[in-house]
Scaffold this motif. Sequence first.
Motif, PDB file in Angstrom:
ATOM      1  N   VAL A 196       1.840  11.517 -10.770  1.00  0.00           N
ATOM      2  CA  VAL A 196       2.590  10.263 -10.981  1.00  0.00           C
ATOM      3  C   VAL A 196       1.891   9.100 -10.291  1.00  0.00           C
ATOM      4  N   ASP A 197       1.744   8.027 -11.044  1.00  0.00           N
ATOM      5  CA  ASP A 197       1.265   6.751 -10.484  1.00  0.00           C
ATOM      6  C   ASP A 197       2.364   5.713 -10.680  1.00  0.00           C
ATOM      7  N   VAL A 198       2.505   4.827  -9.726  1.00  0.00           N
ATOM      8  CA  VAL A 198       3.519   3.775  -9.845  1.00  0.00           C
ATOM      9  C   VAL A 198       2.833   2.421  -9.719  1.00  0.00           C
ATOM     10  N   THR A 199       3.167   1.536 -10.646  1.00  0.00           N
ATOM     11  CA  THR A 199       2.651   0.169 -10.588  1.00  0.00           C
ATOM     12  C   THR A 199       3.762  -0.749 -10.084  1.00  0.00           C
ATOM     13  N   TYR A 200       3.423  -1.579  -9.102  1.00  0.00           N
ATOM     14  CA  TYR A 200       4.374  -2.508  -8.484  1.00  0.00           C
ATOM     15  C   TYR A 200       3.918  -3.934  -8.778  1.00  0.00           C
ATOM     16  N   ARG A 201       4.874  -4.777  -9.090  1.00  0.00           N
ATOM     17  CA  ARG A 201       4.534  -6.163  -9.408  1.00  0.00           C
ATOM     18  C   ARG A 201       5.564  -7.080  -8.770  1.00  0.00           C
ATOM     19  N   THR A 202       5.100  -8.084  -8.061  1.00  0.00           N
ATOM     20  CA  THR A 202       6.015  -9.068  -7.487  1.00  0.00           C
ATOM     21  C   THR A 202       5.319 -10.421  -7.394  1.00  0.00           C
ATOM     22  N   ASP A 203       6.099 -11.481  -7.487  1.00  0.00           N
ATOM     23  CA  ASP A 203       5.540 -12.826  -7.331  1.00  0.00           C
ATOM     24  C   ASP A 203       5.294 -13.101  -5.853  1.00  0.00           C
ATOM     25  N   LYS A 204       4.238 -13.866  -5.582  1.00  0.00           N
ATOM     26  CA  LYS A 204       3.917 -14.179  -4.181  1.00  0.00           C
ATOM     27  C   LYS A 204       4.716 -15.409  -3.750  1.00  0.00           C
ATOM     28  N   LEU A 205       5.963 -15.164  -3.345  1.00  0.00           N
ATOM     29  CA  LEU A 205       6.792 -16.250  -2.820  1.00  0.00           C
ATOM     30  C   LEU A 205       6.789 -16.217  -1.296  1.00  0.00           C
ATOM     31  N   ALA A 206       6.608 -15.026  -0.717  1.00  0.00           N
ATOM     32  CA  ALA A 206       6.424 -14.908   0.732  1.00  0.00           C
ATOM     33  C   ALA A 206       4.916 -14.752   0.961  1.00  0.00           C
ATOM     34  N   TYR A 207       4.514 -13.949   1.906  1.00  0.00           N
ATOM     35  CA  TYR A 207       3.093 -13.869   2.259  1.00  0.00           C
ATOM     36  C   TYR A 207       2.338 -12.829   1.453  1.00  0.00           C
ATOM     37  N   TYR A 208       3.045 -12.057   0.590  1.00  0.00           N
ATOM     38  CA  TYR A 208       2.395 -10.994  -0.171  1.00  0.00           C
ATOM     39  C   TYR A 208       2.814 -11.107  -1.625  1.00  0.00           C
ATOM     40  N   GLY A 209       2.076 -10.428  -2.500  1.00  0.00           N
ATOM     41  CA  GLY A 209       2.465 -10.425  -3.904  1.00  0.00           C
ATOM     42  C   GLY A 209       1.301 -10.000  -4.763  1.00  0.00           C
ATOM     43  N   GLY A 210       1.560  -9.881  -6.088  1.00  0.00           N
ATOM     44  CA  GLY A 210       0.528  -9.464  -7.015  1.00  0.00           C
ATOM     45  C   GLY A 210       0.947  -8.201  -7.735  1.00  0.00           C
ATOM     46  N   GLN A 211      -0.045  -7.450  -8.172  1.00  0.00           N
ATOM     47  CA  GLN A 211       0.229  -6.192  -8.866  1.00  0.00           C
ATOM     48  C   GLN A 211      -0.680  -5.118  -8.310  1.00  0.00           C
ATOM     49  N   VAL A 212      -0.116  -3.949  -8.082  1.00  0.00           N
ATOM     50  CA  VAL A 212      -0.906  -2.861  -7.521  1.00  0.00           C
ATOM     51  C   VAL A 212      -0.404  -1.542  -8.091  1.00  0.00           C
ATOM     52  N   THR A 213      -1.319  -0.616  -8.314  1.00  0.00           N
ATOM     53  CA  THR A 213      -0.955   0.730  -8.762  1.00  0.00           C
ATOM     54  C   THR A 213      -1.335   1.720  -7.669  1.00  0.00           C
ATOM     55  N   ALA A 214      -0.404   2.609  -7.329  1.00  0.00           N
ATOM     56  CA  ALA A 214      -0.665   3.601  -6.278  1.00  0.00           C
ATOM     57  C   ALA A 214      -0.199   4.969  -6.747  1.00  0.00           C
ATOM     58  N   SER A 215      -0.962   5.999  -6.424  1.00  0.00           N
ATOM     59  CA  SER A 215      -0.515   7.365  -6.679  1.00  0.00           C
ATOM     60  C   SER A 215       0.691   7.651  -5.798  1.00  0.00           C
ATOM     61  N   LEU A 216       1.640   8.402  -6.347  1.00  0.00           N
ATOM     62  CA  LEU A 216       2.840   8.717  -5.568  1.00  0.00           C
ATOM     63  C   LEU A 216       2.483   9.544  -4.338  1.00  0.00           C
ATOM     64  N   LEU A 217       1.541  10.453  -4.485  1.00  0.00           N
ATOM     65  CA  LEU A 217       1.124  11.274  -3.352  1.00  0.00           C
ATOM     66  C   LEU A 217      -0.255  10.834  -2.887  1.00  0.00           C
ATOM     67  N   ALA A 218      -0.454  10.912  -1.593  1.00  0.00           N
ATOM     68  CA  ALA A 218      -1.751  10.552  -1.004  1.00  0.00           C
ATOM     69  C   ALA A 218      -1.986  11.472   0.184  1.00  0.00           C
ATOM     70  N   THR A 219      -3.125  11.299   0.837  1.00  0.00           N
ATOM     71  CA  THR A 219      -3.471  12.142   1.981  1.00  0.00           C
ATOM     72  C   THR A 219      -3.515  11.292   3.241  1.00  0.00           C
ATOM     73  N   HIS A 220      -2.852  11.751   4.282  1.00  0.00           N
ATOM     74  CA  HIS A 220      -2.834  11.046   5.566  1.00  0.00           C
ATOM     75  C   HIS A 220      -4.240  11.047   6.162  1.00  0.00           C
ATOM     76  N   SER A 221      -4.738   9.860   6.472  1.00  0.00           N
ATOM     77  CA  SER A 221      -6.139   9.768   6.914  1.00  0.00           C
ATOM     78  C   SER A 221      -6.385  10.457   8.249  1.00  0.00           C
ATOM     79  N   GLU A 222      -5.362  10.633   9.058  1.00  0.00           N
ATOM     80  CA  GLU A 222      -5.562  11.203  10.395  1.00  0.00           C
ATOM     81  C   GLU A 222      -5.183  12.681  10.467  1.00  0.00           C
ATOM     82  N   THR A 223      -4.150  13.090   9.735  1.00  0.00           N
ATOM     83  CA  THR A 223      -3.658  14.471   9.857  1.00  0.00           C
ATOM     84  C   THR A 223      -4.027  15.342   8.663  1.00  0.00           C
ATOM     85  N   GLY A 224      -4.422  14.709   7.549  1.00  0.00           N
ATOM     86  CA  GLY A 224      -4.733  15.472   6.334  1.00  0.00           C
ATOM     87  C   GLY A 224      -3.494  15.934   5.580  1.00  0.00           C
TER      88      GLY A 224
END
Length: 269
Positions: free
Chosen positions: A154-182
Amino acid sequence: MTAIEKTTTVTRTPLSPFGEVVTAPHGDGDLRAIPPATLEEWTIAAKVLVLRGFPLLSTEDLVSYCEGWGEILTWDFGAVLDLVIMDEPKNYLFSRSDVPFHWDGAFAKQAPRYFLFQCVQAPPVGGGGETVFSDTTEVIRRAGDDLRRDWGSVDVTYRTDKLAYYGGQVTASLLATHSETGETIMRYGEPLDPAVYQNPVFLTVDGVAPQDADAFMTDLRDRLHDAEVCYHHEWRDGDIVIVDNQALLHGRNAFRGDSSRHLQRIQIL
Ligand SMILES: [Fe+2]
């Protein structure tokens, strides 16, 4: 008791169902006396660390301490965000509403590994505004093999207007790997109903049949909000809270009455 250095001795007490309070019993702690590598080790182990009895640092001292830990994520406003309630906010983060679960930095060039809050002013007791943390490593452990496999595509795409300090569109895999613990972690931002939240985030889910998307998100919500995987932090003046932004998702309960709150936040890449 753990001796950090001669001048500071702390007690470490587990929170439930995860987390740890590190207390300087005489209120004479100094965050700068804890080597960043030690703080990181404790944060990884506990996932959320609450320091009490450590007088807050000035913004300059906080930035310089955190620079000893890692690169600081900076935004239009700089390194330290003042999280306060506004009377007419453009974005729900600064409103009195709840904040659904998310991870910090989804819209940044790189998500921070950790973030740290200093509580300048806590809401009064009963005033709401608790920060809620969900342990996604535990959610994934409880899911079982079949569901974990489904989540893996599963991948999820998020979209929001930049009205505060962040915004745009990004796609992220639902699962990922912790960079420190694996460990396998979950990256997920809950959908925001535009009828309820200012400056909402819109989601598109790939890897789930369109007719199943609502049920998929409802199931995720139930699993992430299960009381057995969530720690609710009730703020006290002077709390310093350090968070593993990979293992955990976080959100906020709504404020009650006319309570107010002031947190300062810094994020470490
Ligand atoms: Fe956040």
